[in-house]
Design an enzyme around this catalytic site. Structure first.
Site, PDB file in Angstrom:
ATOM      1  CG  HIS A  10       1.994 -37.814  33.005  1.00  0.00           C
ATOM      2  ND1 HIS A  10       1.858 -36.449  32.884  1.00  0.00           N
ATOM      3  CD2 HIS A  10       1.758 -38.320  31.770  1.00  0.00           C
ATOM      4  CE1 HIS A  10       1.563 -36.158  31.618  1.00  0.00           C
ATOM      5  NE2 HIS A  10       1.476 -37.271  30.928  1.00  0.00           N
ATOM      6  CD  GLN A  58      -3.671 -42.733  24.286  1.00  0.00           C
ATOM      7  OE1 GLN A  58      -3.292 -41.928  23.459  1.00  0.00           O
ATOM      8  NE2 GLN A  58      -3.278 -42.665  25.550  1.00  0.00           N
ATOM      9  CG  MET A  63      -4.570 -33.561  36.877  1.00  0.00           C
ATOM     10  SD  MET A  63      -3.211 -32.722  37.630  1.00  0.00           S
ATOM     11  CE  MET A  63      -3.798 -32.587  39.304  1.00  0.00           C
TER      12      MET A  63
END
Ligand code: AMP
Length: 281
Positions: A37, A153, A184
């Site tokens: 992220h 996605q 991760m």
């Protein structure tokens, strides 16, 4: 860092930034941040004047027997990490804010969603496509940032932005891995120590795929079988799918040529992990 809980607040923030001539980057997330992220937030910060992160565990993309209720959450920690990464505003809507009474419109990307996670998680990409369309309409960023870890996605979002004539530039960034190769994921916290060791087979099998292709193997069936056997040899690993497909349509192939993806989903106990590698052959 501004914390916005309503659509009106985040729209107001973006309107002010735009008014000052600033470009806006959006990083959609479900929270419980890790270095994957943060890499998206940092890249957004490098290429946009203002960075907005959305943090929303979208119920629409979870199946009835999936981990919505257990999905890891730690808002205080996420805020501290986002602030540290230079994020300007975090949008944390409630379910009522996103799906008020009477909500009845869905975005469905066909074709691309027939395989892989689309097949093993029915309705998942309808939820993803709907929430991402909403987030892009709410924040109207110049650029939106997504990770290659969720390769299907990323393809679905690129498709919907193109098909619906949305103005956003979709930026896809490489998968960030732990030192030992495990991709991760917020879901890695579910793993026991033994499952965490077993989970290394995902990247190990994908690396073996890459090396075998580099040595000249082009038979998709053989390569798929090799990945499957490596995974199935780990007693704690239950393969959900193992696929070798063509890009950009995720089309079935017999012989590797052009863009290809090897994608795997594997269960360790109740935890389902995904990973992939992409190659140009
Ligand atoms: P999530 O919070 O899991 O929905 O992920 C939010 C965004 O971060 C998505 O675009 C993911 O593809 C991306 N992401 C998740 N894990 C990784 C990773 N290991 N490396 C790069 N991007 C990631």
């Amino acid at each position: 860092m501004l914390i916005c809980r309503t659509i009106a607040e985040i729209k107001d923030f973006v309107r002010t930034a735009r008014g000052a001539g600033q470009t806006v980057g959006l990083v959609p997330t479900m929270g419980y941040f890790h270095a994957g992220h943060l890499a998206l937030m940092e890249e957004a910060g490098k290429t946009c004047d203002v960075v907005v992160v959305s943090l929303y565990v979208n119920p629409m993309q979870f199946g009835p027997r999936e981990d919505l209720a257990q999905y890891p959450r730690d808002f205080e920690r996420d805020c501290a990490m986002a602030r540290e990464a230079g994020v300007d505003a975090i949008f944390v809507p409630t379910d009522e804010e996103m799906y008020p009474q009477g909500f009845a419109t869905y975005v469905e990307v066909t074709g691309l969603t027939d395989r892989l996670c689309g097949q093993s998680r029915p309705g998942h990409f309808r939820g993803v496509a709907t929430v991402v369309t909403k987030l892009l309409n709410i924040v109207t960023p110049d650029r939106a940032f997504f990770g290659r870890k969720d390769a299907q996605q990323a393809l679905v979002i690129q498709r919907l932005v193109k098909d619906l004539n949305m103005d956003q530039e979709v930026v896809i960034l490489p998968t960030v891995r732990e030192e030992d190769g495990l991709a991760m994921s917020s879901r890695n916290v579910y793993l026991t120590a033994e499952q965490r060791r077993d989970a290394l087979v995902l990247y190990r099998s994908l690396r073996a795929f890459r090396e075998t292709v580099q040595r000249g193997e082009r038979d998709a069936g053989k390569l798929r079988g090799m990945i499957y056997d490596l995974i199935a040899a780990v007693p704690g690993a239950r393969p959900d799918y193992v696929e070798v497909l063509g890009l950009p349509e995720l089309q079935p192939i017999e012989i590797l040529q052009g863009g290809v993806i090897a994608a795997v989903a594997v269960r360790f106990g109740n935890t389902r992990l995904i990973d992939n590698v992409i190659m140009e052959v």
